[in-house]
Structures are given as structure tokens and as C-alpha cells.
Design a protein around this motif. Structure first.
Motif, PDB file in Angstrom:
ATOM      1  N   MET A 158       0.938  -1.068   0.014  1.00 51.18           N
ATOM      2  CA  MET A 158       0.516  -0.129  -0.192  1.00 51.18           C
ATOM      3  C   MET A 158       0.925   0.569  -0.381  1.00 51.18           C
ATOM      4  O   MET A 158       0.777   2.413  -0.716  1.00 51.18           O
ATOM      5  N   GLU A 162       0.775   3.706  -3.043  1.00 44.30           N
ATOM      6  CA  GLU A 162       0.779   5.404  -2.467  1.00 44.30           C
ATOM      7  C   GLU A 162       1.737   6.213  -2.889  1.00 44.30           C
ATOM      8  O   GLU A 162       1.137   7.677  -3.350  1.00 44.30           O
ATOM      9  N   ARG A 193     -10.637   2.972  -1.468  1.00 45.01           N
ATOM     10  CA  ARG A 193      -9.733   3.187  -1.089  1.00 45.01           C
ATOM     11  C   ARG A 193      -8.969   4.084   0.218  1.00 45.01           C
ATOM     12  O   ARG A 193      -7.891   3.950   0.505  1.00 45.01           O
ATOM     13  N   LEU A 197      -6.913   3.333   3.505  1.00 38.13           N
ATOM     14  CA  LEU A 197      -5.538   4.818   3.749  1.00 38.13           C
ATOM     15  C   LEU A 197      -5.988   4.852   5.385  1.00 38.13           C
ATOM     16  O   LEU A 197      -4.740   4.928   6.199  1.00 38.13           O
ATOM     17  N   GLU A 201      -3.846   3.682   9.549  1.00 43.38           N
ATOM     18  CA  GLU A 201      -2.949   4.485  10.827  1.00 43.38           C
ATOM     19  C   GLU A 201      -3.275   4.157  11.651  1.00 43.38           C
ATOM     20  O   GLU A 201      -3.567   3.369  12.353  1.00 43.38           O
ATOM     21  N   LEU A 230      -8.474  12.155  -0.800  1.00 42.77           N
ATOM     22  CA  LEU A 230      -7.837  12.030   0.854  1.00 42.77           C
ATOM     23  C   LEU A 230      -7.437  13.480   1.625  1.00 42.77           C
ATOM     24  O   LEU A 230      -7.495  13.551   2.395  1.00 42.77           O
TER      25      LEU A 230
END
Length: 336
Positions: A158, A162, A193, A197, A201, A230
Motif C-alpha cells: 500500500m 501510494e 481505497r 488508507l 493509520e 484524501l
């Protein structure tokens, strides 16, 4: 990133890159810079930097960068090729330890060279993020090869994906590619998606979904739309939101600028943060406007620019406990 890995990565870049030793002689150039300068990559090796750039003042700049172990950036300078043709470029010098420095050259189109303050600011931002992105990608690749846990390998993958996406966005900003590259985009895939993300975290925000499953694909640039979403989520989190709701709907009769869209896709990003401060409400989408002392003020400005590049719009409403950013995208392309 190790030097060999960096060079392998740089060979594929459309950005011009070179390495220069402490004696200010060229160690290596990538194909993109060789083409820009009308030279052979091998014939450049060992040449003095002054011959490569055809400008004696660059020697002084390079010496200073090496001595101070820092970096210098130059915007809109004229670079001459071996055959005498001239190109307007952005040029970046960066020390890579006491024995080496890198040169990064971005050729500008006429439109870029006379771009708006927002575009110039974003190009500066793109310069700053590209080297850290390369290091981030290289570190993630090493981790992916060394760990055996499938979940950790997926997380490293990932990070790599990114980093590649952001590097592509940076290249578009630097090279001023213009209009987005349109293709059918499933907006729910982009939203999922985004959730992946955010959930990766250390302290993930709570997420809620309210999707209209009947929505068709929209014509758009998937990478740019992903960045827009995002940016909105990051903006909410940094403002103190604890919960984020993602909602999709079809909207009819939407007014966008001077046009009226018969049908539009609406994506709502809803947060439970404190709301937009009153003194920022009129200028929230302007570049360099931020409600935080450490904010860049670029995220929302870039997001609105992406929305408008798609023929859509980004709007918001806000009160304490509920702020809604709404992205409108045309479901039927109109012809001017």
C-alpha cells in the motif's frame, strides 16, 4: 535509498536527473536529462558541470550546496542544450553527502512558465516531496522483501502504491499536463481505497458509509480524484474530527459555474469536528489559507482545482459538530 536503487528508479523518470561528484564533474545523467541537453548519457560522464549546464554561475551554486550540505531551487531559468536550443526549466540542486550532489531539472511548457500563483506554489511543493517519496518507496520495497507476514507485506504494498500515485501527481504538477486523463471511475472503489488508507493509520478515525449502490461510473482521473478525497479526509482529521461519514448520491439540476448539470454524482465527506472558523469561510479554498499554524493551505485549493478540472465543483457547509464537503461531478458530459 541506496545509490544503485536510486539510479535504477531515476532511469525510468521523465524528470531530468544527474549526479555530480565533489570535484563538480558529472558522474551520471538519466536519459531524460540527456535528451533535454542533446547529449549522450555516456559522453556526459566525467565532464565538468559548467560544460553540462553551459553557465559558469552554476558552479558557484553547486559549490555552495556542497559546502553547506543543503539545497537550492531555481524557478524559470533558461537552460541551453549542446546544439544551442533553449528551454525554460525549474532546477534543483541537492547535496547527497560531502562527496556528491544531485541535479533535478524540470522542463516547463509555456503555460507552466506563466502559470498562476497557485500552480507555481504547487510546483514548489511537488519539488519538495519527490525525493522523500523516492526514499519512502525504496524503504517499503525493502520491508516487503524482508517480512514474511502477509498483512505486513500488504501494508508495504500500500505504501509503494501510494508513493507511486503521489509521484505521478507531482510529475503532473511539474510538467503541467493540463486536463485530467479521463476514464470510467467507480467512485465507491476510490472511497474504499480511502478507507483502507485511513484504517492503516496508528489511530484510525471512525468511519461510516452511506452509499447509493445504483450509481454508474463517472468519467474522471482516478489518481486525481483519489487525491481530492484524501485531502478532504485529512483536512477533517487534522481539524479534530473523530468520525467521518462518506455518502454518495445522484443530484439533479446542479448549477456549476455558468452551466447546469442535468445529473451529477455527489460525494459527501461529513465530519464531526468543530467546524470551519468564521474568519476563514470566505477564503477557505484559496491557496495558503489554513486554520492551523502548521498547515500548508494547499489541500483544499488543490481539491477544488481537481474538481473544476473534471467539470465539477467542490462546496461545503459547516457548523460545530457537522461539516460537509460535497464534490459534484457530471454524470453526463455536456458539449460547450
Amino acid at each position: 535509498m541506496e545509490l544503485i536503487a536510486w539510479r535504477n528508479w531515476a532511469e525510468q523518470m521523465t524528470t531530468g536527473l544527474a549526479l555530480v561528484d565533489a570535484g563538480l564533474r558529472v558522474e551520471w545523467v538519466n536519459p531524460a536529462l540527456a535528451e533535454l541537453l542533446d547529449i549522450g548519457p555516456r559522453s556526459a560522464v566525467g565532464q565538468p558541470l559548467g560544460l553540462l549546464l553551459h553557465e559558469p554561475s552554476w558552479l558557484e551554486h553547486a559549490e555552495r550546496v556542497l559546502a553547506e550540505q543543503g539545497g537550492m531551487q531555481f524557478r524559470g531559468v533558461v537552460l541551453a542544450s549542446a546544439r544551442g536550443s533553449e528551454t525554460i526549466v525549474d532546477l534543483n540542486l541537492q547535496a547527497l553527502g560531502p562527496e556528491r550532489l544531485s541535479i533535478e531539472v524540470h522542463a516547463l511548457t509555456k503555460a507552466t512558465a506563466t502559470s498562476s500563483p497557485l500552480s507555481a506554489t504547487l510546483r514548489g511543493f511537488a519539488h519538495e516531496v519527490k525525493n522523500p517519496l523516492a526514499g519512502l518507496r525504496g524503504a517499503a520495497q525493502l520491508l516487503q522483501r524482508r517480512v514474511h507476514d502477509e498483512d505486513l507485506q500488504a501494508l508495504a504494498g500500500m505504501v509503494i502504491a501510494e508513493a507511486d500515485r503521489l509521484a505521478a501527481l507531482a510529475n503532473r504538477l511539474l510538467n503541467h499536463d493540463g486536463a485530467p486523463k479521463l476514464a470510467p471511475v467507480n467512485i465507491h472503489e476510490r472511497l474504499e481505497r480511502l478507507c483502507d488508507l485511513l484504517q492503516a493509520e496508528p489511530m484510525p478515525i471512525r468511519l461510516r458509509h452511506d452509499y447509493d449502490p445504483s450509481l454508474p461510473d463517472v468519467l474522471g482521473d482516478a489518481d486525481r480524484l483519489q487525491q481530492l478525497l484524501l485531502n478532504l479526509a485529512r483536512n477533517a482529521i487534522e481539524a479534530g474530527a473523530k468520525t467521518l461519514a462518506l455518502r454518495t448520491r445522484v443530484e439533479h439540476g446542479v448549477r456549476v459555474g455558468e452551466r447546469s448539470l442535468r445529473t451529477a454524482l455527489r460525494v459527501d465527506v461529513i465530519d464531526d469536528g468543530p467546524g470551519v472558523p468564521a474568519d476563514l469561510r470566505e477564503t477557505l479554498f484559496e491557496p495558503l489559507v489554513s486554520g492551523r499554524s502548521d498547515g500548508s493551505g494547499l489541500g483544499l485549493a488543490l481539491s477544488r482545482e481537481i474538481a473544476r478540472d473534471h467539470g465539477g465543483e467542490l462546496r461545503y457547509t459547516s457548523r460545530p459538530g457537522e461539516t460537509v464537503f460535497s464534490l459534484y461531478l457530471p454524470l453526463e458530459r455536456t458539449h460547450e
